[in-house]
Design a protein around this motif. Structure first.
Motif, PDB file in Angstrom:
ATOM      1  N   GLY A 154       0.793  -1.229   0.000  1.00  0.00           N
ATOM      2  CA  GLY A 154       0.000   0.000   0.000  1.00  0.00           C
ATOM      3  C   GLY A 154       0.822   1.274   0.000  1.00  0.00           C
ATOM      4  O   GLY A 154       0.287   2.360  -0.167  1.00  0.00           O
ATOM      5  N   ASN A 307      -4.178  -4.073   6.055  1.00  0.00           N
ATOM      6  CA  ASN A 307      -3.312  -4.282   4.897  1.00  0.00           C
ATOM      7  C   ASN A 307      -3.984  -3.814   3.623  1.00  0.00           C
ATOM      8  O   ASN A 307      -5.211  -3.754   3.525  1.00  0.00           O
ATOM      9  CB  ASN A 307      -2.958  -5.770   4.729  1.00  0.00           C
ATOM     10  N   ASN A 308      -3.131  -3.559   2.666  1.00  0.00           N
ATOM     11  CA  ASN A 308      -3.575  -3.177   1.333  1.00  0.00           C
ATOM     12  C   ASN A 308      -4.163  -4.400   0.587  1.00  0.00           C
ATOM     13  O   ASN A 308      -3.859  -5.544   0.925  1.00  0.00           O
ATOM     14  CB  ASN A 308      -2.346  -2.626   0.585  1.00  0.00           C
ATOM     15  N   SER A 311      -1.491  -6.692  -0.839  1.00  0.00           N
ATOM     16  CA  SER A 311      -0.805  -7.457   0.213  1.00  0.00           C
ATOM     17  C   SER A 311      -1.625  -8.696   0.558  1.00  0.00           C
ATOM     18  O   SER A 311      -1.103  -9.816   0.570  1.00  0.00           O
ATOM     19  CB  SER A 311      -0.618  -6.606   1.474  1.00  0.00           C
TER      20      SER A 311
END
Ligand SMILES: Cc1cc2nc3c(=O)[nH]c(=O)nc-3n(C[C@H](O)[C@H](O)[C@H](O)COP(=O)(O)O)c2cc1C
Ligand code: SF4
Ligand code: FES
Lengths: 517, 166
Positions: A154, A307-308, A311
């Motif tokens: 991210g 998390n992104n 990910s």
């Protein structure tokens, strides 16, 4: 056997008319009494060829594109359903140069499957990672993610496994998994593509995270600008629930994980993880002071993995193929692959997934084919609106978090925006300040006030007033923002501003030599 | 607005509150539900919302005004969002933006005189490989030229006229 025809439902393909092509193909087939099965797949990421139509043949899928509504009848006339020759025929899709040399790990299924079909997902290795994870102890799942070398995609590139370990080690009942799907950076769309074109991989990744740290509730915080992603995610989540891949006792493991999409509301700063949590709690998206880290006190004060999208979406593959498999890609401390997004003034814009180490120049020219306007590419902004502008002399920099840091630039989310030689870099610097002023959460002075002052000073420079003095003022202001801001919105706005001044001084009324001094 | 219309809006808002108020972090989903339904968030709904969620009116106001997505005025029949971010700039969005503004005789956040179109800025639609991009009523369009946008606008206006004639 009925012939399968693929027309993407990815929103970039839709933005170029894919729905109409799908409709016309179906009408034309009906008119000719031909039975076809129309699959609305994701996009292969070759957006200059969208709408791209594919037909399943024995040798593989055959691509035709970009297809206009007026081409549909002639495609049928040329028997494209059996791979017939046509001016738009491109050949076997997987063999096209753009795709052949990519290393699609996270994007392995994107463009290939029907995004919301669970059967299709499972037929293409879906949910193997979760099944492996369910046979492991939580610490061992976390260890695999750590060993893979995966760092958050991210922006900040923090090791994912270490974050998960912090949450795992918290001994409380309630924990959360939050997916940052706010993807606000200009030039980035890989999160959107995952959500629209392979949503199950995100769902599976979040489920693995939940199993690893012991969380029972997850949220996907999705930007409101992505209505198509919302539809695809909700469809996929519903299908996962129905088949027992979400909810109580998932896959008979005794684990429980609920997942919900929450729509954001158009504030860039809500991509910052603590502002995002505030927003999820129903408040204004003000950035929180850290510590405490969200991993310890996150959503509703509970330990939270934030998390992104990429990910999370990379984890199923790691749990399926192993940490060593993933770690073997990449260079230095940048392990694995990065979904790179080519955008802006580029002839062939689209998604390239490659191991870290590929250079900007290879991406811009070998993949991107140079600028769309045919003029020289003069500047490239990498990593969204807070990323530095790079001049031609830096195009040989390999994509690697540390190599970018060495030239005072960032990789961020891997978005690359190209500009040709008509770009006015003083205008771009002004816009960076303006964007910061529009999007500032207002919590700290350097960002809130500094950005507005920044616009004013650049306006003076553009108007030709006291160049040297005003440039010194911008540098001073940038220094304050760099060191005095609470988060990277104020803290990194100097990246685009100062890199524009340093690399393109002539656009600010300065001589090259003043810059060297 | 007539008394009857106001009562209708009130009823709708109450229903959304009933449906959403028990969610954890209910405010954003509730505001979205109201705006999806009515096209905007009427300021006189703040007291209803604040009571249901145990917030102050100022807090509700603070949240509505913080987020760019929420609006407190009745919008036009169609919402046209034009991307102003860097990738679209690299492909001429600034000229497109000027063209649209003069073509519609409105600035951002304004509605055309005939009530057909509200113009809004947006900072990236994730369609950057097909810049410049716009969104019209939730549909994204890529590689938008001046003539393409004129066509889209004409089309949107036509549907407004047709629905009014019907
Ligand atoms: C102003 C600002 C905007 C951000 N926007 C995003 C975003 O849109 N998506 C994202 O994943 N991370 C964004 N981040 C980074 C997040 O704060 C956080 O680092 C990330 O979600 C952690 O996930 P990761 O470790 O998987 O990257 C942003 C950060 C800042 C300061
Ligand atoms: S730097 Fe800007 S966005 Fe970040 S906390 Fe400070 S005011 Fe808010
Ligand atoms: S910058 Fe306009 S769509 Fe991304």
């Amino acid at each position: 056997m009925t012939i399968k025809v693929f027309v993407p439902r990815d929103s970039s393909a839709l933005s170029l008319g894919a729905n109409q092509i799908a409709e016309f193909i179906q009408e034309e087939a009906a008119k000719r009494n031909i039975e076809i099965q129309l699959v609305r797949n994701g996009s292969r990421g070759m957006f200059w060829l969208e709408p791209l139509v594919e037909v399943e043949a024995a040798a593989g899928r055959i691509a035709y594109g970009p297809v206009e509504p007026s081409d549909v009848a002639s495609l049928f006339d040329s028997d494209f359903l059996h791979g017939g020759d046509h001016a738009l025929k491109l050949g076997i899709t997987d063999q096209l140069p753009w795709l052949k040399n990519q290393e699609r790990l996270t994007f392995a299924r994107v463009g290939i499957t029907d995004p919301v079909s669970l059967d299709d997902y499972i037929a293409h290795d879906g949910y193997k990672g979760l099944k492996n994870a369910l046979n492991l102890a939580p610490v061992d799942i976390v260890a695999q993610v750590t060993d893979s070398g995966l760092r958050g995609r991210g922006g900040a590139a923090f090791p994912t496994g270490i974050k998960w370990k912090t949450v795992l080690d918290c001994k409380v009942d309630q924990k959360y998994i939050v997916c940052n799907a706010d993807e606000g950076d200009s030039g980035t769309y890989s999160d959107r593509m995952i959500m629209e074109d392979d949503p199950f991989v995100l769902i599976e990744g979040m489920t693995i995270a939940a199993v690893a740290v012991g969380a029972s509730q997850g949220y996907i915080y999705l930007r409101s600008e992505y209505p198509h992603a919302e539809v695809a995610l909700n469809e996929a989540i519903r299908n996962a629930y129905e088949a027992g891949y979400l909810g109580r006792n998932l896959l008979g493991s005794g684990r429980h994980f609920d997942l919900e999409v929450r729509r954001a509301a158009g504030a860039y700063v809500c991509g910052e993880e603590t502002a995002l949590l505030e927003s999820l709690e129903g408040k204004r998206g003000l950035v929180r002071f850290k510590p405490p880290l969200p991993a310890i006190e996150g959503l509703f004060g509970k330990p939270t993995v934030v998390n992104n999208v990429i990910s999370f979406a990379t984890v199923p593959m790691i749990m399926d193929k192993g940490s060593v498999f993933y770690r073997d890609y990449g260079m230095g401390r940048s392990r694995g692959t990065l979904p790179i997004q080519l955008a802006g003034n580029i002839k062939q814009g689209g998604l390239v997934e490659k191991a870290f180490g590929i250079t900007l120049r290879e991406l811009l020219y070998d993949y991107g084919g140079g600028s769309a306007t045919g003029k020289p590419i003069r500047a490239v902004q990498v990593g969204g609106p807070l990323g530095a502008f790079l001049p031609e002399s830096q195009f040989d920099t390999p994509l690697d978090y540390e190599k970018f840091a060495e030239i005072w630039a960032v990789l961020g989310h891997g978005g690359i925006v190209a500009f040709d030689d008509t770009v006015d870099m003083a205008k771009m610097a002004r816009y960076a300040f303006e964007f910061c002023a529009i999007e500032s959460c207002g919590k700290c002075t350097p960002c809130r006030i500094g950005s507005t002052r920044g616009v004013e000073v650049i306006d003076k420079i553009i108007a030709g007033k006291d160049h040297a003095k005003n440039i010194a003022l911008v540098r001073d202001l940038s220094d304050t923002m760099l060191h005095g801001s609470l988060c990277a919105l104020g803290g990194m706005t100097p990246y685009p501003v100062l890199s524009a001044i340093n690399h393109f001084p002539e656009d600010f009324g300065l001589q090259q030599k003043e810059h060297a001094a | 607005m007539s008394q009857n219309q106001l009562a209708q809006i009130h009823l709708k808002i109450t229903r959304h509150i009933e449906k959403h108020s028990q969610l954890p972090g209910a405010l954003l989903p509730l505001l979205h539900a109201i705006q999806d339904d009515l096209g905007f968030i009427p300021e006189d709904s703040y007291s209803l919302i604040s009571k249901a969620l145990n917030l102050s009116v100022a807090e509700v106001h603070g949240v509505v005004s913080f987020y760019h997505h929420f609006r407190t005025q009745v919008p036009g029949k169609h919402i046209l969002q034009v991307c102003r971010a860097e990738s679209c700039q690299a492909m001429g969005s600034e000229a497109l933006e000027q063209h649209i503004k003069s073509h519609l005789s409105v600035d951002f956040h304004e509605t055309t005189e005939d009530g057909a179109i509200t113009l809004e800025p947006v900072y990236c639609l994730g369609n950057c490989a097909c810049s410049p991009a716009v969104m019209l009523d939730g549909d994204v369009y890529g590689r938008v030229s001046a003539s393409k946008i004129d066509g889209l606008i004409a089309c949107a206006r036509e549907t407004v006229m047709n629905s009014e004639a019907a």
